[in-house]
Scaffold this active site. Structure first.
Site, PDB file in Angstrom:
ATOM      1  N   VAL A  39      53.461  37.148 101.617  1.00 55.57           N
ATOM      2  CA  VAL A  39      54.047  36.859 100.304  1.00 55.57           C
ATOM      3  C   VAL A  39      55.495  37.341 100.231  1.00 55.57           C
ATOM      4  O   VAL A  39      55.857  38.336 100.869  1.00 55.57           O
ATOM      5  CB  VAL A  39      53.201  37.500  99.166  1.00 55.57           C
ATOM      6  CG1 VAL A  39      53.230  39.009  99.229  1.00 55.57           C
ATOM      7  CG2 VAL A  39      53.633  37.011  97.795  1.00 55.57           C
ATOM      8  N   CYS A  40      56.309  36.595  99.496  1.00 54.60           N
ATOM      9  CA  CYS A  40      57.687  37.013  99.204  1.00 54.60           C
ATOM     10  C   CYS A  40      57.942  36.675  97.730  1.00 54.60           C
ATOM     11  O   CYS A  40      57.009  36.614  96.935  1.00 54.60           O
ATOM     12  CB  CYS A  40      58.699  36.352 100.131  1.00 54.60           C
ATOM     13  SG  CYS A  40      58.865  34.569  99.891  1.00 54.60           S
ATOM     14  N   ARG A  41      59.177  36.458  97.368  1.00 54.14           N
ATOM     15  CA  ARG A  41      59.494  36.175  95.970  1.00 54.14           C
ATOM     16  C   ARG A  41      59.019  34.784  95.558  1.00 54.14           C
ATOM     17  O   ARG A  41      58.397  34.607  94.540  1.00 54.14           O
ATOM     18  CB  ARG A  41      61.013  36.315  95.749  1.00 54.14           C
ATOM     19  CG  ARG A  41      61.448  36.109  94.310  1.00 54.14           C
ATOM     20  CD  ARG A  41      62.907  36.480  94.132  1.00 54.14           C
ATOM     21  NE  ARG A  41      63.870  35.593  93.578  1.00 54.14           N
ATOM     22  CZ  ARG A  41      63.807  34.348  93.174  1.00 54.14           C
ATOM     23  NH1 ARG A  41      62.728  33.697  93.264  1.00 54.14           N
ATOM     24  NH2 ARG A  41      64.813  33.704  92.686  1.00 54.14           N
ATOM     25  N   GLY A  63      58.217  32.061  98.282  1.00 50.86           N
ATOM     26  CA  GLY A  63      57.511  31.346  99.341  1.00 50.86           C
ATOM     27  C   GLY A  63      58.370  30.965 100.530  1.00 50.86           C
ATOM     28  O   GLY A  63      57.857  30.528 101.554  1.00 50.86           O
ATOM     29  N   MET A  77      55.665  35.834  94.530  1.00 53.34           N
ATOM     30  CA  MET A  77      55.500  36.732  93.391  1.00 53.34           C
ATOM     31  C   MET A  77      55.937  36.077  92.074  1.00 53.34           C
ATOM     32  O   MET A  77      55.494  36.499  91.008  1.00 53.34           O
ATOM     33  CB  MET A  77      56.264  38.042  93.619  1.00 53.34           C
ATOM     34  CG  MET A  77      55.667  38.900  94.721  1.00 53.34           C
ATOM     35  SD  MET A  77      53.920  39.337  94.487  1.00 53.34           S
ATOM     36  CE  MET A  77      54.033  40.501  93.120  1.00 53.34           C
TER      37      MET A  77
END
Length: 98
Positions: A62-64, A66, A90
Site C-alpha cells: 500500500v502507498c498513498r 496505488g 490510503m
C-alpha cells in the site's frame, strides 16, 4: 499484477485474517496514520531491506494512491515475492489507522 481494493483489504482484516501489509510511503506520510499492523519500508529502501521480507508469505503493498505500491509490486514480484497491489491506497482506506 494482482490487485485488491482498499475496501476488500479492510474486510479481510475485519474478518480476522492475518495479513502481511507493507506500507511503502515516506516517513512523513506514515506519521499521519497507517493500517494497523502494517510494516513500513519506504519504496526507495526496499532493495536494501529485502532481508526483512519473507519470500513464502503473501504481501499486500500500500502507498498513498496505488502508484508507488505498483512499482514496489513489480520489483518484488521480479524477485520472487507473492505481492498484491492495494488499489486506491490510503486515499481509499476508510478503516482505522494507527
Amino acid at each position: 499484477m494482482k490487485k485488491i481494493y482498499a475496501k476488500q483489504l479492510e474486510e479481510k482484516l475485519k474478518a480476522g485474517e492475518q495479513l502481511n501489509i507493507l506500507d511503502v510511503r515516506e516517513d512523513e506520510e506514515v506519521a499521519t496514520g497507517k493500517i494497523p499492523g502494517a510494516k513500513h519500508i519506504p519504496l526507495g529502501q526496499i532493495p536494501e531491506r529485502l532481508n526483512e521480507l519473507v519470500k513464502d508469505k503473501p504481501y499486500y503493498i500500500v502507498c498513498r494512491s496505488g502508484g508507488r505500491s505498483g512499482q514496489a509490486c513489480a520489483f518484488l514480484s521480479a524477485k520472487g515475492y507473492d505481492v498484491t497491489n492495494v488499489e486506491g491506497g490510503m486515499l481509499a482506506w476508510e478503516g482505522e489507522t494507527e
